[in-house]
Design an enzyme around this catalytic site. Structure first.
Site, PDB file in Angstrom:
ATOM      1  N   TYR A 151      22.344 -66.917  86.875  1.00  0.00           N
ATOM      2  CA  TYR A 151      21.595 -67.104  85.626  1.00  0.00           C
ATOM      3  C   TYR A 151      20.266 -67.827  85.849  1.00  0.00           C
ATOM      4  O   TYR A 151      19.289 -67.547  85.172  1.00  0.00           O
ATOM      5  CB  TYR A 151      22.416 -67.922  84.622  1.00  0.00           C
ATOM      6  N   LYS A 211      33.297 -63.979  95.460  1.00  0.00           N
ATOM      7  CA  LYS A 211      33.131 -62.668  96.104  1.00  0.00           C
ATOM      8  C   LYS A 211      32.752 -62.958  97.547  1.00  0.00           C
ATOM      9  O   LYS A 211      31.686 -62.574  98.049  1.00  0.00           O
ATOM     10  CB  LYS A 211      32.066 -61.861  95.345  1.00  0.00           C
ATOM     11  N   ASP A 243      36.778 -59.120  91.577  1.00  0.00           N
ATOM     12  CA  ASP A 243      37.241 -57.811  91.086  1.00  0.00           C
ATOM     13  C   ASP A 243      38.762 -57.815  90.921  1.00  0.00           C
ATOM     14  O   ASP A 243      39.301 -57.335  89.919  1.00  0.00           O
ATOM     15  CB  ASP A 243      36.763 -56.678  92.016  1.00  0.00           C
ATOM     16  N   ASP A 267      31.161 -65.846  82.927  1.00  0.00           N
ATOM     17  CA  ASP A 267      30.737 -65.188  81.687  1.00  0.00           C
ATOM     18  C   ASP A 267      31.609 -63.967  81.440  1.00  0.00           C
ATOM     19  O   ASP A 267      32.154 -63.772  80.353  1.00  0.00           O
ATOM     20  CB  ASP A 267      29.265 -64.784  81.805  1.00  0.00           C
ATOM     21  N   ASP A 271      35.159 -63.603  78.790  1.00  0.00           N
ATOM     22  CA  ASP A 271      35.291 -62.627  77.699  1.00  0.00           C
ATOM     23  C   ASP A 271      36.541 -61.773  77.884  1.00  0.00           C
ATOM     24  O   ASP A 271      37.237 -61.459  76.923  1.00  0.00           O
ATOM     25  CB  ASP A 271      34.057 -61.712  77.622  1.00  0.00           C
TER      26      ASP A 271
HETATM   27  C1  IPM Z   1      28.191 -66.955  76.672  1.00  0.00           C
HETATM   28  C2  IPM Z   1      27.171 -65.969  76.190  1.00  0.00           C
HETATM   29  C3  IPM Z   1      25.819 -66.386  76.734  1.00  0.00           C
HETATM   30  C4  IPM Z   1      25.934 -66.360  78.245  1.00  0.00           C
HETATM   31  C5  IPM Z   1      24.653 -65.518  76.247  1.00  0.00           C
HETATM   32  C6  IPM Z   1      24.563 -65.477  74.744  1.00  0.00           C
HETATM   33  C7  IPM Z   1      23.347 -65.983  76.833  1.00  0.00           C
HETATM   34  O1  IPM Z   1      27.527 -64.679  76.568  1.00  0.00           O
HETATM   35  O2  IPM Z   1      28.060 -68.147  76.348  1.00  0.00           O
HETATM   36  O3  IPM Z   1      29.121 -66.535  77.357  1.00  0.00           O
HETATM   37  O4  IPM Z   1      25.765 -65.293  78.864  1.00  0.00           O
HETATM   38  O5  IPM Z   1      26.192 -67.406  78.837  1.00  0.00           O
HETATM   39 MG    MG Z   2      29.400 -64.537  77.501  1.00  0.00          MG
END
Ligand code: IPM
Ligand code: MG
Length: 385
Positions: A151, A211, A243, A267, A271
């Site tokens: 990032y 990785k 992976d 990230d 999710d």
């Molecule tokens: C998260 C979100 C953020 C990230 C975005 C909105 C920049 O997806 O907090 O996971 O990628 O960190």
């Molecule tokens: Mg995110």
């Protein structure tokens, strides 16, 4: 440790942001008022615009006055920012995701992101996995490094390249994007300590994601995490390629306790893990930085985004925001009893059958679909009861 416990109270910056941010924040503040009264606390909450709301109010996603308020506060309760459809002409550096959220992470050195993912038994039907795959249940803490890695590494550019190709009159012209994955051993060490310490409060198992078969970053990550792990012989450490980790989350999620990840991997996997808990609307998060050696300054936000499609309709699930407020009380203010009271109230309301649309199932007897404000009221009432 308790910060800013001045006569004026615990200073909280409440930044609701965009989309469903304002309506879920309203419910979290309602619940905070209830615990404040119940536990005789003094919470000094100041609201300020951020995201598109900041751009509308003051021309910037993170207006200077909002940043100043955060500096004067002991914690930030954050809603959500970013409306991808809005004004595509606004340059990416000024858009809320980068100019507000990433900026705040960097500004306050919020390197430790904690994302607890827990599937409540009452909501098992919202998990996309069949019951036999859910096994003993989904109860995972994702610990994500938040201020290094892919990032933030430099260079980070997009350039136009002209390349002379032998035997061709016209140069080859194309655009080239560069992101840099760079993490140093100090950054890995400090996040590893956070993860090991968290594992000690849980089931004492840590899975470190990397990785290392391809990336230099992965090799260093694995080495440093292994070194730090020697200080935590009571925590079982295992390493997993990212992976495979993504696959194992779907095949056997109950093998995971704490999942330690680099920024980008965290990230993505957070999710994926969140999907196992049925709804992003249930999941809080904490992003912590260090002040005076203690990890107490934090930004607390729901894991879900702005959900523009349901914004302003009283449909959003405010529980992620409410549980984020509970994490804030626990981690920034050391108010364990008040935090636990919020978590208990949320559980009671779910057990009592209240469901926002994201977790409602008509097939589940004794439950009722309710709006954002109604479930917030019920949780506040459960705290007072
Ligand atoms: C998260 C979100 C953020 C990230 C975005 C909105 C920049 O997806 O907090 O996971 O990628 O960190
Ligand atoms: Mg995110």
């Amino acid at each position: 440790m308790i910060l800013n416990m001045s006569r004026t109270g615990l200073k909280i910056a409440a930044l609701a942001g965009d989309g469903i941010g304002p309506e879920v924040m309203r419910e979290a503040l309602k619940v905070l008022r209830a615990v404040e009264k119940q536990f005789d606390l003094r919470l000094e909450v100041t609201e300020a615009p951020v995201g598109w709301a900041g751009i509308d109010a003051a021309g910037q996603a993170l207006p200077p006055a909002t940043l100043e308020l955060c500096r004067r506060s002991a914690a930030i309760l954050f809603g959500s920012v970013g409306l991808p459809q809005r004004d595509p002409s606004l340059p990416k550096e000024q858009r809320p995701e980068r100019a507000a959220l990433l900026r705040l992470r960097k500004e306050f050195n919020l390197f430790a992101n904690l994302r607890p993912v827990k599937l409540l038994p009452e909501l098992a039907h919202t998990c996309p996995l069949r019951p036999e795959r859910q096994g003993a249940g989904v109860d995972i803490l994702v610990v994500r490094e938040l201020t290094a890695g892919l990032y933030f590494g430099q260079p980070k550019t997009t350039e136009t390249v002209e390349e002379q190709v032998p035997g061709q009159a016209e140069p080859l012209r194309y655009r080239r994007a560069v992101d840099t994955m760079a993490t140093n051993s100090l950054e890995i060490e400090r996040i590893a300590h956070v993860a090991f310490q968290a594992a000690r409060q849980r089931r004492r198992k840590l899975t470190s994601i990397d990785k290392a078969n391809v990336l230099e970053n992965g090799v260093l990550w694995r080495e440093v995490v292994t070194e730090v792990g020697r200080q935590y012989p009571d925590v079982a450490l295992e390493h997993m390629f990212v992976d495979n980790g993504a696959m194992q989350l779907l095949l056997r999620p109950d093998q995971f306790d704490v999942l330690l990840c680099e920024n980008t991997f965290g990230d993505i996997l957070s999710d994926e893990a969140a999907a196992l808990a049925g709804s992003l609307g249930m999941l809080p998060s904490a992003s912590l930085g260090r002040t005076d050696g203690a990890l107490t300054f934090g930004l607390y936000e729901p894991a879900g985004g702005t959900a523009p499609d349901i914004a302003g309709k009283n449909l959003a699930n405010p529980i992620a925001q409410i549980l984020s407020a509970a994490l804030m009380l626990r981690l920034s203010f050391g108010l364990e009893a008040a935090a636990a009271a919020i978590e208990r109230a949320v559980r009671e309301v779910i057990v009592a059958g209240y469901r926002t649309g994201d977790v409602f199932s008509a097939a589940q007897a004794g439950t009722r679909k309710v709006g954002t404000a109604e479930i917030g009221d019920a949780i506040a009432a459960a705290i007072r009861a």
